[in-house]
Design a protein around this motif. Structure first.
Motif, PDB file in Angstrom:
ATOM      1  N   ASN A 201     -66.493  54.946  25.675  1.00 31.86           N
ATOM      2  CA  ASN A 201     -65.723  54.110  26.821  1.00 31.86           C
ATOM      3  C   ASN A 201     -65.765  52.825  26.385  1.00 31.86           C
ATOM      4  N   ASP A 202     -65.203  52.595  25.162  1.00 35.44           N
ATOM      5  CA  ASP A 202     -65.186  51.189  24.763  1.00 35.44           C
ATOM      6  C   ASP A 202     -63.683  50.721  24.647  1.00 35.44           C
ATOM      7  N   ILE A 203     -63.088  50.466  25.940  1.00 34.01           N
ATOM      8  CA  ILE A 203     -61.621  50.214  25.691  1.00 34.01           C
ATOM      9  C   ILE A 203     -61.194  48.851  24.632  1.00 34.01           C
ATOM     10  N   GLU A 204     -62.145  47.818  24.572  1.00 34.66           N
ATOM     11  CA  GLU A 204     -61.728  46.662  23.578  1.00 34.66           C
ATOM     12  C   GLU A 204     -61.832  47.325  22.294  1.00 34.66           C
ATOM     13  N   ALA A 205     -62.657  48.293  21.944  1.00 34.43           N
ATOM     14  CA  ALA A 205     -62.572  48.726  20.586  1.00 34.43           C
ATOM     15  C   ALA A 205     -61.461  49.659  20.384  1.00 34.43           C
ATOM     16  N   ILE A 206     -60.764  50.419  21.342  1.00 34.44           N
ATOM     17  CA  ILE A 206     -59.784  50.957  21.227  1.00 34.44           C
ATOM     18  C   ILE A 206     -58.520  50.111  20.928  1.00 34.44           C
ATOM     19  N   GLY A 207     -58.216  48.843  21.764  1.00 34.89           N
ATOM     20  CA  GLY A 207     -57.382  47.875  21.302  1.00 34.89           C
ATOM     21  C   GLY A 207     -57.134  47.429  19.659  1.00 34.89           C
ATOM     22  N   TYR A 208     -58.525  47.412  19.260  1.00 34.70           N
ATOM     23  CA  TYR A 208     -58.847  46.798  17.844  1.00 34.70           C
ATOM     24  C   TYR A 208     -58.459  47.980  16.850  1.00 34.70           C
ATOM     25  N   ILE A 209     -58.943  49.240  17.318  1.00 31.87           N
ATOM     26  CA  ILE A 209     -58.363  50.480  16.597  1.00 31.87           C
ATOM     27  C   ILE A 209     -56.743  50.647  16.219  1.00 31.87           C
ATOM     28  N   LYS A 210     -56.128  50.335  17.545  1.00 23.93           N
ATOM     29  CA  LYS A 210     -54.829  50.685  17.499  1.00 23.93           C
ATOM     30  C   LYS A 210     -53.941  49.339  16.778  1.00 23.93           C
ATOM     31  N   ARG A 211     -54.738  48.222  16.820  1.00 20.67           N
ATOM     32  CA  ARG A 211     -54.202  47.082  15.911  1.00 20.67           C
ATOM     33  C   ARG A 211     -54.265  47.403  14.506  1.00 20.67           C
ATOM     34  N   ASN A 212     -55.310  47.814  14.154  1.00 21.42           N
ATOM     35  CA  ASN A 212     -55.709  48.141  12.579  1.00 21.42           C
ATOM     36  C   ASN A 212     -54.568  49.200  12.193  1.00 21.42           C
ATOM     37  N   TYR A 213     -54.285  50.347  13.016  1.00 22.85           N
ATOM     38  CA  TYR A 213     -53.498  51.324  12.595  1.00 22.85           C
ATOM     39  C   TYR A 213     -51.997  50.959  12.570  1.00 22.85           C
ATOM     40  N   ILE A 214     -51.775  49.947  13.482  1.00 29.05           N
ATOM     41  CA  ILE A 214     -50.313  49.487  13.579  1.00 29.05           C
ATOM     42  C   ILE A 214     -50.139  48.803  12.256  1.00 29.05           C
ATOM     43  N   LYS A 215     -51.150  47.797  11.962  1.00 28.42           N
ATOM     44  CA  LYS A 215     -51.056  47.168  10.851  1.00 28.42           C
ATOM     45  C   LYS A 215     -50.977  48.043   9.386  1.00 28.42           C
ATOM     46  N   PHE A 216     -51.650  49.177   9.348  1.00 30.39           N
ATOM     47  CA  PHE A 216     -51.453  49.856   8.216  1.00 30.39           C
ATOM     48  C   PHE A 216     -50.127  50.579   8.248  1.00 30.39           C
ATOM     49  N   CYS A 217     -49.517  50.870   9.249  1.00 31.78           N
ATOM     50  CA  CYS A 217     -48.043  51.605   9.483  1.00 31.78           C
ATOM     51  C   CYS A 217     -47.277  50.581   8.810  1.00 31.78           C
ATOM     52  N   TRP A 218     -47.397  49.285   9.355  1.00 35.21           N
ATOM     53  CA  TRP A 218     -46.356  47.976   8.814  1.00 35.21           C
ATOM     54  C   TRP A 218     -46.524  47.911   7.430  1.00 35.21           C
ATOM     55  N   LYS A 219     -48.124  47.971   6.757  1.00 31.75           N
ATOM     56  CA  LYS A 219     -48.013  47.536   5.307  1.00 31.75           C
ATOM     57  C   LYS A 219     -47.298  48.725   4.646  1.00 31.75           C
ATOM     58  N   ARG A 220     -47.223  49.850   4.972  1.00 24.15           N
ATOM     59  CA  ARG A 220     -46.471  51.059   4.386  1.00 24.15           C
ATOM     60  C   ARG A 220     -44.926  50.749   4.520  1.00 24.15           C
ATOM     61  N   ILE A 221     -44.416  50.425   5.676  1.00 25.10           N
ATOM     62  CA  ILE A 221     -43.148  50.396   5.728  1.00 25.10           C
ATOM     63  C   ILE A 221     -42.621  49.123   5.006  1.00 25.10           C
ATOM     64  N   SER A 222     -43.320  48.214   5.128  1.00 17.46           N
ATOM     65  CA  SER A 222     -42.713  47.008   4.480  1.00 17.46           C
ATOM     66  C   SER A 222     -42.891  46.960   2.929  1.00 17.46           C
ATOM     67  N   SER A 223     -43.975  47.691   2.377  1.00 17.56           N
ATOM     68  CA  SER A 223     -43.950  47.955   0.820  1.00 17.56           C
ATOM     69  C   SER A 223     -42.709  48.752   0.550  1.00 17.56           C
ATOM     70  N   ARG A 224     -42.538  49.811   1.220  1.00 16.92           N
ATOM     71  CA  ARG A 224     -41.475  50.553   0.593  1.00 16.92           C
ATOM     72  C   ARG A 224     -39.956  50.015   0.817  1.00 16.92           C
ATOM     73  N   GLN A 225     -39.931  49.347   1.547  1.00 18.98           N
ATOM     74  CA  GLN A 225     -38.568  48.765   2.082  1.00 18.98           C
ATOM     75  C   GLN A 225     -38.452  47.265   1.503  1.00 18.98           C
ATOM     76  N   HIS A 226     -39.565  46.799   0.785  1.00 15.39           N
ATOM     77  CA  HIS A 226     -39.715  45.592   0.114  1.00 15.39           C
ATOM     78  C   HIS A 226     -39.356  44.351   1.130  1.00 15.39           C
ATOM     79  N   LEU A 227     -39.927  44.234   2.015  1.00  9.45           N
ATOM     80  CA  LEU A 227     -39.815  43.277   3.218  1.00  9.45           C
ATOM     81  C   LEU A 227     -40.798  42.345   2.992  1.00  9.45           C
TER      82      LEU A 227
END
Length: 227
Positions: A201-227
């Protein structure tokens, strides 16, 4: 039920569909790339499909326009928007920052039903290892997004949170075709981490987990699209 009765029932169901439902269906089609960037959406075609007048269709299209998913070009028509590299980066930058607000906003306590839902999504995500299924990948991510969002009670925050999710989603799902094993692995890990936080029941941890995985997705998108 007779065949005649079944057909009548289906027609009545279509007539009862409202602007909100049409908006959600069109939004999902855009995110699944059933309506590709640049595709034209015609009011009359949509109204005919759902068996409604143009009024609820216009309302649905107006909501999509506000959300930045479509744009009306005077004298030409209504088209699905595209995200240029700068806009895409801005969307992900804001999503990453917003995720950190989870623990600072009013939220309800997690319930056993919340945990059970994520457990079912993890089971479905694990099955994706066997074969490529973009639609199922989308459905799992879609359900996960709303399951986590449902914990928050701040409606103003959620409006922006949902909007940015849908603007970015179509880019990520399109890319998932080319990085399928990695996309599935990320989804499995994200749900696993979120389950741990949810059970605590750690809502703050949920926020940081979402932050991390959004960053992971962006890292892959930017690397493949050379952004």
């Amino acid at each position: 039920m007779t065949v005649e009765g079944g057909i009548t029932g289906e027609c009545e169901d279509k007539k009862r569909i409202g602007a909100g439902e049409i908006h959600e269906l069109l939004r999902d089609r855009i995110c699944l790339l059933e309506y590709a960037p640049g595709a034209m959406l015609r009011e009359i075609d949509i109204a005919t499909e759902f068996g409604v007048s143009r009024t609820p269709v216009r309302e649905a299209l107006q909501r999509l326009s506000i959300e930045g998913l479509i744009e009306a070009r005077t004298g030409i028509g209504t088209f699905v928007t595209t995200l240029d590299p700068t806009q895409l980066r801005e969307v992900f930058d804001v999503r990453i920052e917003l995720a950190q607000l989870f623990g600072r906003l009013t939220a309800r306590a997690a319930t056993p039903a919340d945990v059970a839902l994520l457990e079912s999504l993890l089971t479905r995500a694990n099955s994706l290892e066997e074969k490529f299924d973009l639609s199922e990948h989308w459905q799992i991510n879609h359900a996960l997004h709303f399951a986590i969002s449902d914990l928050l009670l701040n409606k103003t925050f959620l409006e922006t949170w949902h909007n940015l999710y849908f603007r970015a989603a179509r880019v990520w799902y399109d890319m998932s075709r080319g990085i399928w094993p990695d996309a599935v692995r990320l989804l499995q890990l994200e749900i696993t981490d979120l389950l741990t936080a949810l059970r605590e029941n750690d809502i703050e941890a949920i926020g940081y987990i979402k932050r991390n995985y959004i960053k992971f997705c962006w890292k892959r998108i930017s690397s493949r699209q050379h952004l």
